[in-house]
Scaffold this motif. Structure first.
Motif, PDB file in Angstrom:
ATOM      1  N   LEU A 184      -3.040  -6.870  -2.704  1.00 12.96           N
ATOM      2  CA  LEU A 184      -3.069  -5.904  -1.604  1.00 12.96           C
ATOM      3  C   LEU A 184      -3.600  -6.522  -0.311  1.00 12.96           C
ATOM      4  CD1 LEU A 184      -4.200  -2.661  -3.456  1.00 12.96           C
ATOM      5  CD2 LEU A 184      -1.926  -3.223  -2.577  1.00 12.96           C
ATOM      6  N   PRO A 223       4.435   3.938  -4.473  1.00 14.12           N
ATOM      7  CA  PRO A 223       3.971   5.210  -5.038  1.00 14.12           C
ATOM      8  C   PRO A 223       2.795   5.038  -5.988  1.00 14.12           C
ATOM      9  CG  PRO A 223       6.062   4.535  -6.019  1.00 14.12           C
ATOM     10  CD  PRO A 223       5.817   3.618  -4.861  1.00 14.12           C
ATOM     11  N   ASP A 224       2.032   6.104  -6.123  1.00 14.18           N
ATOM     12  CA  ASP A 224       0.896   6.120  -7.046  1.00 14.18           C
ATOM     13  C   ASP A 224       1.454   6.369  -8.447  1.00 14.18           C
ATOM     14  OD1 ASP A 224      -1.505   6.308  -8.322  1.00 14.18           O
ATOM     15  OD2 ASP A 224      -2.065   8.249  -7.453  1.00 14.18           O
ATOM     16  N   ALA A 225       1.785   5.292  -9.129  1.00 12.94           N
ATOM     17  CA  ALA A 225       2.426   5.398 -10.435  1.00 12.94           C
ATOM     18  C   ALA A 225       1.869   4.318 -11.347  1.00 12.94           C
ATOM     19  CB  ALA A 225       3.942   5.225 -10.283  1.00 12.94           C
ATOM     20  N   PRO A 226       1.848   4.571 -12.661  1.00 13.54           N
ATOM     21  CA  PRO A 226       1.325   3.566 -13.592  1.00 13.54           C
ATOM     22  C   PRO A 226       2.054   2.239 -13.515  1.00 13.54           C
ATOM     23  CG  PRO A 226       1.613   5.680 -14.692  1.00 13.54           C
ATOM     24  CD  PRO A 226       2.232   5.821 -13.340  1.00 13.54           C
ATOM     25  N   VAL A 240       3.405   0.852 -10.906  1.00  8.28           N
ATOM     26  CA  VAL A 240       2.948   0.117  -9.722  1.00  8.28           C
ATOM     27  C   VAL A 240       1.578  -0.499  -9.998  1.00  8.28           C
ATOM     28  CG1 VAL A 240       2.206   0.337  -7.313  1.00  8.28           C
ATOM     29  CG2 VAL A 240       4.284   1.502  -8.106  1.00  8.28           C
ATOM     30  N   ALA A 241       0.675   0.277 -10.581  1.00  7.55           N
ATOM     31  CA  ALA A 241      -0.657  -0.248 -10.897  1.00  7.55           C
ATOM     32  C   ALA A 241      -0.558  -1.439 -11.842  1.00  7.55           C
ATOM     33  CB  ALA A 241      -1.510   0.854 -11.514  1.00  7.55           C
ATOM     34  N   SER A 246      -1.679  -5.284 -10.980  1.00 11.24           N
ATOM     35  CA  SER A 246      -2.656  -5.936 -11.846  1.00 11.24           C
ATOM     36  C   SER A 246      -2.131  -7.272 -12.370  1.00 11.24           C
ATOM     37  CB  SER A 246      -3.007  -5.016 -13.014  1.00 11.24           C
ATOM     38  OG  SER A 246      -3.886  -5.645 -13.919  1.00 11.24           O
ATOM     39  N   VAL A 289       9.269   1.603 -11.687  1.00 10.05           N
ATOM     40  CA  VAL A 289       9.077   3.046 -11.521  1.00 10.05           C
ATOM     41  C   VAL A 289      10.355   3.799 -11.882  1.00 10.05           C
ATOM     42  CG1 VAL A 289       8.731   4.860  -9.794  1.00 10.05           C
ATOM     43  CG2 VAL A 289       7.233   2.862  -9.807  1.00 10.05           C
ATOM     44  N   HIS A 346       0.822  -1.207   0.000  1.00  9.23           N
ATOM     45  CA  HIS A 346       0.000   0.000   0.000  1.00  9.23           C
ATOM     46  C   HIS A 346       0.860   1.262   0.000  1.00  9.23           C
ATOM     47  CE1 HIS A 346      -3.071  -2.922   1.230  1.00  9.23           C
ATOM     48  NE2 HIS A 346      -3.984  -2.025   0.884  1.00  9.23           N
TER      49      HIS A 346
END
Length: 309
Positions: free
Chosen positions: A43, A22-25, A27-28, A32, A71, A19
């Motif tokens: 998560l 970082p909020d980064a593509p 990481v997403a 996924s 990242v 969690h």
């Protein structure tokens, strides 16, 4: 000048580590892909309760390591070398393009299951600081018995050694190490006796599973934490990944080997910064950063500046 990405082993995990990414593509995308490979939400793996499981710990370190490396790479901050301690070898191999991330997720899940099923309780590891390898080996030899085995497992630094084995033997080792002048001797946050012959059978099962996936030549230099040297062939790296759970870790020598090959900046992926602290304590320290303690933009700037030198 070369940049080395390092990937830590079990013990550095912490609650909420996925969690905290970082909020980064990148990481997403990594989360996924992990979800698709596992068939469940990754998560859910980093809660305090989940991290009592060896399976969850190893998956978290794999996922977090690959995500953070992606990242940095997306920001043109690329490694020239990779090296991982124990489970850390798996994200290192993914970043080196030796195997697909989805295959690594499935194999690491199996790795954790094999280790956890073999030793659900009564075993573990002790870290000893302040004694040299020979001193620790002598203590381990006195504590070892067929009913309560103990083995020298990790050679992390000149005066930091990890011992694996049964609880009774580990307690003897801990007490004798402190009596012999160790500055610290403590149990690690893991319940399996890694990096010793107690896991030979489990490593053999994993080695068979590794044969079922496609492996490729590394795109960046892969330094084995078990062999303390560069491995070039795909099949050799696959063997290294499967068997490292049952083989001694030679981390101090691996870092020295990377230094001798030109590594002048090491960047540690999540979690905890243990490898960065070891690097600062070693004679080859010429720059070591942890993604857990430094801003991403600062790390990117360090890597790009190092690349220009």
């Amino acid at each position: 000048m070369s940049v080395l990405f390092t990937f830590p082993g079990q013990g550095g995990q912490r609650t909420g580590m996925l969690h905290a990414l970082p909020d980064a593509p990148e990481v997403a995308r990594t989360l996924s892909e992990a979800h698709a490979a596992l068939g469940r939400d990754p998560l859910t793996l980093d809660s305090e309760a989940a991290l009592r499981s060896t399976v969850s710990v190893q998956l978290c370190l794999l996922i977090a390591g690959v995500a953070m490396a992606r990242v940095l790479i997306a920001r043109n901050a690329r490694p020239d070398m990779v090296a991982g301690l124990s489970i850390g070898a798996w994200p290192a191999a993914v970043v080196a393009n030796v195997l697909d991330f989805a295959d690594a997720v499935r194999l690491v899940e199996l790795r954790g299951q094999l280790m956890e099923a073999a030793y659900p309780s009564g075993f573990g590891m002790v870290a000893i600081v302040g004694l040299r390898e020979a001193e620790v080996a002598a203590i381990v030899s006195r504590a070892h018995s067929p009913d309560a085995p103990a083995y020298v497992a990790n050679l992390n630094a000149e005066t930091q050694t990890v011992v694996a084995g049964a609880d009774a033997a580990l307690e003897q080792v801990r007490v004798q190490a402190l009596a012999s002048g160790a500055s610290r001797a403590c149990r690690l946050a893991m319940s399996v006796p890694s990096h010793c012959p107690l896991l030979d059978r489990q490593a053999a099962v994993l080695a068979d599973a590794v044969k079922s996936v496609s492996l490729r030549l590394p795109r960046v230099t892969y330094v084995s934490g078990s062999h303390a040297r560069v491995l070039f062939r795909a099949d050799t790296i696959g063997h290294d990944l499967a068997w490292n759970m049952a083989r001694q870790v030679h981390w101090h020598d691996a870092v020295r080997h990377a230094y001798e090959r030109g590594a002048r900046l090491s960047v540690e992926m999540p979690g905890g910064g243990v490898l960065t602290r070891l690097a600062h304590a070693g004679p080859e320290d010429s720059g070591a950063l942890s993604v857990d303690t430094e801003r991403i933009d600062s790390i990117v700037a360090h890597i790009q500046r190092n690349a220009r030198q």
